[in-house]
Structure formats: structure tokens, C-alpha cells
Design a protein around this motif. Structure first.
Motif, PDB file in Angstrom:
ATOM      1  N   ARG A 168      53.732  54.304  84.070  1.00  0.00           N
ATOM      2  CA  ARG A 168      53.232  54.429  85.448  1.00  0.00           C
ATOM      3  C   ARG A 168      51.743  54.730  85.436  1.00  0.00           C
ATOM      4  N   GLU A 169      51.007  54.043  86.311  1.00  0.00           N
ATOM      5  CA  GLU A 169      49.571  54.286  86.438  1.00  0.00           C
ATOM      6  C   GLU A 169      49.340  55.580  87.224  1.00  0.00           C
ATOM      7  N   LEU A 170      48.603  56.497  86.630  1.00  0.00           N
ATOM      8  CA  LEU A 170      48.237  57.732  87.321  1.00  0.00           C
ATOM      9  C   LEU A 170      46.807  57.593  87.844  1.00  0.00           C
ATOM     10  N   PRO A 171      46.517  58.191  88.990  1.00  0.00           N
ATOM     11  CA  PRO A 171      45.185  58.014  89.579  1.00  0.00           C
ATOM     12  C   PRO A 171      44.078  58.687  88.771  1.00  0.00           C
ATOM     13  N   ALA A 172      42.892  58.124  88.851  1.00  0.00           N
ATOM     14  CA  ALA A 172      41.722  58.770  88.251  1.00  0.00           C
ATOM     15  C   ALA A 172      41.384  60.020  89.041  1.00  0.00           C
ATOM     16  N   VAL A 173      40.976  61.061  88.329  1.00  0.00           N
ATOM     17  CA  VAL A 173      40.630  62.335  88.971  1.00  0.00           C
ATOM     18  C   VAL A 173      39.315  62.834  88.390  1.00  0.00           C
ATOM     19  N   LYS A 174      38.770  63.863  88.996  1.00  0.00           N
ATOM     20  CA  LYS A 174      37.619  64.538  88.413  1.00  0.00           C
ATOM     21  C   LYS A 174      38.159  65.703  87.587  1.00  0.00           C
ATOM     22  N   ALA A 175      38.006  65.605  86.290  1.00  0.00           N
ATOM     23  CA  ALA A 175      38.546  66.634  85.398  1.00  0.00           C
ATOM     24  C   ALA A 175      37.448  67.149  84.478  1.00  0.00           C
ATOM     25  N   SER A 176      37.457  68.448  84.239  1.00  0.00           N
ATOM     26  CA  SER A 176      36.483  69.066  83.328  1.00  0.00           C
ATOM     27  C   SER A 176      37.082  70.348  82.780  1.00  0.00           C
ATOM     28  N   TRP A 177      36.589  70.760  81.642  1.00  0.00           N
ATOM     29  CA  TRP A 177      37.042  72.026  81.061  1.00  0.00           C
ATOM     30  C   TRP A 177      36.301  73.179  81.727  1.00  0.00           C
ATOM     31  N   GLN A 178      37.059  74.195  82.176  1.00  0.00           N
ATOM     32  CA  GLN A 178      36.443  75.429  82.659  1.00  0.00           C
ATOM     33  C   GLN A 178      36.200  76.368  81.488  1.00  0.00           C
ATOM     34  N   ASN A 179      37.171  76.444  80.592  1.00  0.00           N
ATOM     35  CA  ASN A 179      37.024  77.157  79.317  1.00  0.00           C
ATOM     36  C   ASN A 179      38.000  76.521  78.330  1.00  0.00           C
ATOM     37  N   GLU A 180      38.305  77.189  77.237  1.00  0.00           N
ATOM     38  CA  GLU A 180      39.112  76.564  76.183  1.00  0.00           C
ATOM     39  C   GLU A 180      40.548  76.281  76.602  1.00  0.00           C
ATOM     40  N   THR A 181      41.045  76.971  77.608  1.00  0.00           N
ATOM     41  CA  THR A 181      42.456  76.791  77.993  1.00  0.00           C
ATOM     42  C   THR A 181      42.637  76.403  79.460  1.00  0.00           C
ATOM     43  N   ARG A 182      41.551  76.210  80.178  1.00  0.00           N
ATOM     44  CA  ARG A 182      41.668  75.897  81.601  1.00  0.00           C
ATOM     45  C   ARG A 182      40.907  74.631  81.960  1.00  0.00           C
ATOM     46  N   LEU A 183      41.615  73.749  82.651  1.00  0.00           N
ATOM     47  CA  LEU A 183      41.017  72.521  83.170  1.00  0.00           C
ATOM     48  C   LEU A 183      40.816  72.654  84.670  1.00  0.00           C
ATOM     49  N   ARG A 184      39.731  72.069  85.154  1.00  0.00           N
ATOM     50  CA  ARG A 184      39.505  71.968  86.592  1.00  0.00           C
ATOM     51  C   ARG A 184      39.785  70.533  87.022  1.00  0.00           C
ATOM     52  N   PHE A 185      40.608  70.400  88.038  1.00  0.00           N
ATOM     53  CA  PHE A 185      40.918  69.088  88.598  1.00  0.00           C
ATOM     54  C   PHE A 185      40.466  69.038  90.043  1.00  0.00           C
ATOM     55  N   ALA A 186      39.799  67.961  90.425  1.00  0.00           N
ATOM     56  CA  ALA A 186      39.469  67.698  91.826  1.00  0.00           C
ATOM     57  C   ALA A 186      40.088  66.348  92.168  1.00  0.00           C
ATOM     58  N   LEU A 187      40.967  66.338  93.175  1.00  0.00           N
ATOM     59  CA  LEU A 187      41.678  65.121  93.541  1.00  0.00           C
ATOM     60  C   LEU A 187      42.165  65.222  94.977  1.00  0.00           C
ATOM     61  N   LYS A 188      42.542  64.111  95.561  1.00  0.00           N
ATOM     62  CA  LYS A 188      42.966  64.087  96.952  1.00  0.00           C
ATOM     63  C   LYS A 188      44.483  64.095  97.064  1.00  0.00           C
ATOM     64  N   ASN A 189      44.978  65.057  97.829  1.00  0.00           N
ATOM     65  CA  ASN A 189      46.389  65.146  98.207  1.00  0.00           C
ATOM     66  C   ASN A 189      47.342  64.892  97.044  1.00  0.00           C
ATOM     67  N   PRO A 190      47.309  65.710  95.992  1.00  0.00           N
ATOM     68  CA  PRO A 190      48.176  65.459  94.834  1.00  0.00           C
ATOM     69  C   PRO A 190      49.655  65.638  95.182  1.00  0.00           C
ATOM     70  N   PRO A 191      50.500  64.635  94.905  1.00  0.00           N
ATOM     71  CA  PRO A 191      51.930  64.797  95.150  1.00  0.00           C
ATOM     72  C   PRO A 191      52.520  65.780  94.146  1.00  0.00           C
ATOM     73  N   PRO A 192      53.677  66.353  94.459  1.00  0.00           N
ATOM     74  CA  PRO A 192      54.315  67.301  93.533  1.00  0.00           C
ATOM     75  C   PRO A 192      54.502  66.675  92.153  1.00  0.00           C
ATOM     76  N   GLY A 193      54.137  67.425  91.117  1.00  0.00           N
ATOM     77  CA  GLY A 193      54.329  66.974  89.747  1.00  0.00           C
ATOM     78  C   GLY A 193      53.186  66.199  89.137  1.00  0.00           C
ATOM     79  N   LEU A 194      52.218  65.761  89.963  1.00  0.00           N
ATOM     80  CA  LEU A 194      51.146  64.914  89.427  1.00  0.00           C
ATOM     81  C   LEU A 194      50.293  65.653  88.397  1.00  0.00           C
ATOM     82  N   LEU A 195      49.940  66.904  88.674  1.00  0.00           N
ATOM     83  CA  LEU A 195      49.090  67.635  87.733  1.00  0.00           C
ATOM     84  C   LEU A 195      49.781  67.796  86.384  1.00  0.00           C
ATOM     85  N   ALA A 196      51.073  68.063  86.399  1.00  0.00           N
ATOM     86  CA  ALA A 196      51.827  68.186  85.146  1.00  0.00           C
ATOM     87  C   ALA A 196      51.856  66.853  84.409  1.00  0.00           C
ATOM     88  N   GLN A 197      52.008  65.746  85.135  1.00  0.00           N
ATOM     89  CA  GLN A 197      52.022  64.419  84.526  1.00  0.00           C
ATOM     90  C   GLN A 197      50.661  64.072  83.926  1.00  0.00           C
TER      91      GLN A 197
END
Length: 236
Positions: A168-197
Motif C-alpha cells: 500500500r502506498e503511504l502518503p509523503a509527510v514532513k518527518a525529522s528527528w527531534q532527538n535519538e528516539t523521537r520523530l516529528r511528523f507533520a501531516l494532514k488529517n492522519p487516519p487511525p494507524g497511519l503513524l504506526a504504519q
């Protein structure tokens, strides 16, 4: 000792206003009883000192919007009773005075995903509710996601340009590392489960996720379980 009477009636006796004006003064937080603000017209008083603020205006209170830093174990229904004057953020106890009327007729808008913590919006303002209902697909949301595991090579680049997960094609997002264990995601209206996927597609497992922004409004410096008012300068 005089028999107790309604605060609104006592105010009418004191200042000669109409019943409706008395109710508006009281509901607007302009009336004090022995130095304490009381915003219930039916509150009973006897010999207490009742005062009307010199700046008082007999107009309906403006509908308010509250921003709660909701713990992950709560949902909007179970979180609502925790919003009280006592849980107002310590850093935001200035300006607007909490009134009992502020905790009535609140509706949740832009519902948090199940299992996520962070910014939850409650409002009395139909304009805010309509905005977050009609335009939610257009508003960017920002999450901080705690992850475990090792990201695959060029994983961050893949997230930013779109990835496949289980065919399945997942949408492009704005992703960056905040620190060694945390990612920052910026995206529009994420459906349930998308971040985990998204995380799984690059070899990572979600430990926790926290929403920190919806549109132009962020939760700011508000401790978990506490809330603040949306200011007039903030726009979703």
C-alpha cells in the motif's frame, strides 16, 4: 438575620438594573460575594457583601475554547470531567478568569487518535467547531512520536517522499528527528494507524505519540492533564 435571596435579586436591589442585566453581569464574572467571583444568578446570599465590578458590561459571555494536554489513557469523554478551574495550567493563570459557565456545553473538535496524548480541543464556539469539522482535512497536524528500533537506510528520505507498506502506498509527510528516539511528523488529517504504519515501513515501532499542533495552534507549555484557553490571536 435576613432570609437568603438569589444573587440576581440582591444585585437588582443594589444597582437598580433589570433582571436580565443582573443575570448577564453575574454570568460574565463581574459580581463578587465577599470578594469571591460568583457566576451563578441563583446563588443564595444573605448578609454577604455583594459588589459589581466598575468595568462591568451587561453582555452575554463570549464562547470559549479550551486546549487540553490530554493523557494517553483518556479519551475525550473521560477527559472532559477533568477540565476544572483547578487543572488550569500554572503558566496560564492570568488574563481570563475561569467561570463555571466555561465548563458547560463543551464539544470536542479534531478528536485525538486512540492511544495518543497531547493537544485535544474543546469548544463552546460553533465557529471553531465548524472550522475543525469542515476544514480538518486541510489542516496540518504535528506529532512527536517516541520510537524503538533501528531506522532503515535512507528511511527519513523515504518518509518525506512516500513509502510502500504491505503493498500500500503511504502518503509523503514532513518527518525529522527531534532527538535519538523521537520523530516529528507533520501531516494532514492522519487516519487511525497511519503513524504506526509509517514508522513500521522504515523499521521502527511506535512507543508513544503526542499531538502538539493542529493548524496554527500548538499546545505550548501545558503539563499533561492541564489545559489553557485559546487566545483571541490564535487561529487554527
Amino acid at each position: 438575620m435576613s432570609d437568603p435571596i438569589r444573587l440576581s435579586k440582591r444585585l437588582i436591589e443594589l444597582v437598580g438594573c433589570s433582571r436580565r442585566e443582573a443575570e448577564l453581569f453575574i454570568e460574565g464574572g463581574w459580581v463578587s460575594v465577599d470578594g469571591e467571583i460568583v457566576d451563578e444568578p441563583q446563588f443564595k446570599v444573605s448578609t454577604q457583601k455583594v459588589e459589581l465590578d466598575p468595568e462591568a458590561k451587561a453582555i452575554p459571555p463570549e464562547p470559549i475554547t479550551l486546549l487540553l494536554n490530554q493523557p494517553a489513557e483518556l479519551n475525550s469523554e473521560s477527559a472532559l470531567p477533568t477540565i476544572t478551574a483547578a487543572t488550569l495550567s500554572e503558566e496560564h493563570r492570568y488574563g481570563k478568569r475561569p467561570l463555571k459557565g466555561h465548563f458547560l456545553r463543551l464539544s470536542c473538535a479534531a478528536e485525538l487518535q486512540q492511544g495518543a496524548s497531547g493537544l485535544q480541543v474543546f469548544s463552546q464556539d460553533w465557529r471553531i467547531i465548524r472550522k475543525l469539522t469542515d476544514d480538518i482535512a486541510k489542516l496540518e497536524q504535528e506529532y512527536v512520536v517516541e520510537v524503538s528500533g533501528d531506522m532503515v537506510e535512507h528511511g527519513l528520505n523515504r518518509l518525506n517522499h512516500g513509502v510502500k507498506w504491505k503493498g500500500r502506498e503511504l502518503p509523503a509527510v514532513k518527518a525529522s528527528w527531534q532527538n535519538e528516539t523521537r520523530l516529528r511528523f507533520a501531516l494532514k488529517n492522519p487516519p487511525p494507524g497511519l503513524l504506526a504504519q509509517l514508522c513500521a515501513s522504515v523499521g521502527l515501532t511506535v512507543v508513544s505519540m503526542r499531538r502538539i499542533r493542529v493548524g496554527g495552534v500548538s499546545i505550548g507549555k501545558v503539563a499533561s492533564g492541564q489545559w489553557r484557553y485559546l487566545s483571541s490571536k490564535e487561529k487554527f
